[in-house]
Design an enzyme around this catalytic site. Structure first.
Site, mmCIF file in Angstrom:
data_model
loop_
_atom_site.group_PDB
_atom_site.id
_atom_site.type_symbol
_atom_site.label_atom_id
_atom_site.label_comp_id
_atom_site.label_asym_id
_atom_site.label_seq_id
_atom_site.Cartn_x
_atom_site.Cartn_y
_atom_site.Cartn_z
ATOM 1 C CG HIS A 16 -39.012 -8.362 -4.984
ATOM 2 N ND1 HIS A 16 -38.314 -9.346 -4.327
ATOM 3 C CD2 HIS A 16 -38.125 -7.788 -5.829
ATOM 4 C CE1 HIS A 16 -37.060 -9.361 -4.749
ATOM 5 N NE2 HIS A 16 -36.913 -8.421 -5.673
ATOM 6 C CG ASP A 74 -41.190 -4.657 -0.485
ATOM 7 O OD1 ASP A 74 -40.281 -3.815 -0.406
ATOM 8 O OD2 ASP A 74 -41.180 -5.592 -1.305
ATOM 9 C CD GLN A 111 -37.650 -0.550 -6.516
ATOM 10 O OE1 GLN A 111 -37.307 0.531 -6.988
ATOM 11 N NE2 GLN A 111 -36.878 -1.616 -6.573
ATOM 12 C CE LYS A 118 -33.913 -2.784 -4.231
ATOM 13 N NZ LYS A 118 -33.835 -3.497 -5.484
ATOM 14 C CB CYS A 177 -37.483 -10.691 -7.951
ATOM 15 S SG CYS A 177 -35.738 -11.081 -8.060
HETATM 16 N N1 PMP Z 1 -39.065 -5.622 -2.698
HETATM 17 C C1 PMP Z 1 -38.953 -4.835 -3.752
HETATM 18 C C2 PMP Z 1 -40.145 -4.077 -4.238
HETATM 19 C C3 PMP Z 1 -37.711 -4.727 -4.407
HETATM 20 O O1 PMP Z 1 -37.588 -3.929 -5.467
HETATM 21 C C4 PMP Z 1 -36.598 -5.434 -3.912
HETATM 22 C C5 PMP Z 1 -35.241 -5.358 -4.595
HETATM 23 N N2 PMP Z 1 -35.303 -5.537 -5.979
HETATM 24 C C6 PMP Z 1 -36.780 -6.232 -2.785
HETATM 25 C C7 PMP Z 1 -38.023 -6.292 -2.195
HETATM 26 C C8 PMP Z 1 -35.659 -7.019 -2.189
HETATM 27 O O2 PMP Z 1 -34.669 -6.182 -1.729
HETATM 28 P P1 PMP Z 1 -33.244 -6.770 -1.285
HETATM 29 O O3 PMP Z 1 -32.831 -7.702 -2.375
HETATM 30 O O4 PMP Z 1 -32.389 -5.565 -1.170
HETATM 31 O O5 PMP Z 1 -33.458 -7.479 0.015
#
Ligand code: PMP
Length: 403
Positions: free
Chosen positions: A120, A197, A200, A223, A361
């Protein structure tokens, strides 16, 4: 899982023209059960005050709500102590903290930060920023054609210059589950710490940070059925202790004078300013809620929905699923010949089916697969076969219009 569905008031929301909501955008954010909504409401009705600072009754309630979320998280991910649980705004905030406070002071020109091609943006850009500031390089482990990341490819790219590796537990764009325990073991053989990270992963699979061997584990409450704007960074105490804070302000200090300031103990050293107290209270309720679910049953249920949707989608002419790695999580990214992903999203929305479209993203990953966008359906414990049926029915009618 029907009981689970009933816990989420928004799922019985009827959309325009009486359409039933099929919410399949769970990888972006999850819906909230009544207990979480109530925890937030209760906090403002009965406890609202600032934490840690006053001795009055409300402040004590607020502090209790804020700190008990931390205690719950210790058990939830099997951390060694509450000092290792840093409250953040979410995954992005946690990764930036590690990039600035752990990596940046240790990086010199020519050093390497190892990530993968499926990350991401929030697990790419913070590393690019510290690389740019220090002359270090971001090294990228390529993704295979099925969307998997090979342990051997990761191992090959670990070098004497690797200062930290940062890898997703589960890809938000493809659903790939990475072999994180093995990747961490490989990195540790070369004394490289690993940030995972976990954005998910937490709602779908039990996470034991010590069994994984993770040095840092970043997650977002939203999440996992909690509100937005609250998350946790787990860090091994030894590492957190050696890291300077990068945000200064209230709560993170021990004493302040113009001659010099000393910092608070862990984890408060990293929690400058008034935190999201209501978010913490609701996060605690979300952990309690998830703790009451049978996560094996949830995993089996989500897997069944994934299998059912995948089989039906494979029958649709011109539809291609991107990301077919064995053991993937219940996230399906796909493209359709002659239809832009955004049109798929718009047309499905007209039938009450909420999916995500775009680059998720993960622009480098889109480039790897030669697409600018995909449509993505992602499942949670409260989804059911009727949601899958609505998705498939919608896709068939899109195929008929454009095919
Ligand atoms: N990493 C992953 C794999 C994600 O799915 C997300 C959220 N889509 C993020 C990081 C970022 O999370 P946040 O926007 O809640 O900080």
């Amino acid at each position: 899982m029907e009981r689970v569905r009933a816990d989420f008031p928004i799922l019985s929301e009827t959309l325009a023209e009486g359409r039933r909501l099929a919410y399949l955008d769970n990888a972006a954010t999850t819906q909230k059960p009544l207990s979480v909504i109530r925890a937030s409401d209760d906090y403002y009705r009965h406890a609202n005050a600032n934490v840690h600072r006053a001795i009055h009754a409300l402040s004590q309630r607020a502090t209790r709500a804020y700190e008990s979320a931390r205690d719950r998280m210790v058990d939830f991910i099997n951390a060694a102590s509450r000092d290792e649980i840093v409250h953040t705004r979410g995954t992005t905030d946690g990764i930036n903290l590690v990039a600035q406070c752990y990596a940046r002071p240790r990086l010199a020109a020519g050093d390497e930060i190892l990530i993968t091609e499926l990350e991401h943006h929030s697990n790419i850009v913070p590393w690019q920023m510290v690389a740019e500031a220090t002359g270090a390089h971001v090294v990228v482990v390529p993704v295979e054609d099925d969307g998997s990341v090979s342990l051997a490819a990761f191992e090959q790219r670990l070098s004497d210059r690797t200062v930290i590796a940062a890898i997703a537990h589960i890809s938000n764009a493809l659903g790939t589950v990475l072999p994180v325990a093995e990747m961490i073991a490989a990195a540790h053989r070369r004394d490289v710490p690993v940030l995972v990270d976990g954005a998910q992963a937490m709602a779908h699979t039990p996470v034991d940070v010590r069994a994984l061997g993770a040095d840092f584990y970043a997650m977002s409450g939203h999440k996992i059925f909690a509100p937005t704007g609250f998350g946790v960074l787990y860090g091994r105490r030894e590492l957190l202790e050696a890291m300077p804070p990068y945000q200064g302000g209230g709560d993170m200090i021990e004493t302040v004078s113009f001659a010099g300031t000393t910092y608070n103990e862990l984890p408060y050293k990293f929690e400058a300013g008034t935190p999201n107290i209501a978010g913490a209270a609701a996060f605690g309720a979300a952990l309690e809620y998830v703790g009451g679910l049978d996560l094996d049953a949830v995993a089996a249920h989500e897997h069944a929905l994934l299998e059912s949707a995948t089989a039906a989608m494979n029958e649709i002419d011109g539809l291609r699923i991107i990301g077919t790695a064995p053991g993937k999580a219940a996230i399906i990214s796909f493209v359709m010949d002659g239809v832009h992903a955004h049109d798929i999203g718009t047309l499905l929305d007209e039938t009450g089916v909420a999916i995500r479209t775009g680059h998720h993203c993960a622009m480098p990953l889109m480039e790897r697969f030669g697409v600018s966008a995909t449509a993505r359906a992602s499942f949670a414990a409260y989804n059911d076969q009727a949601d899958v049926d609505a998705l498939i029915k919608g896709l068939h009618s899109i195929q008929r219009i454009f095919g």
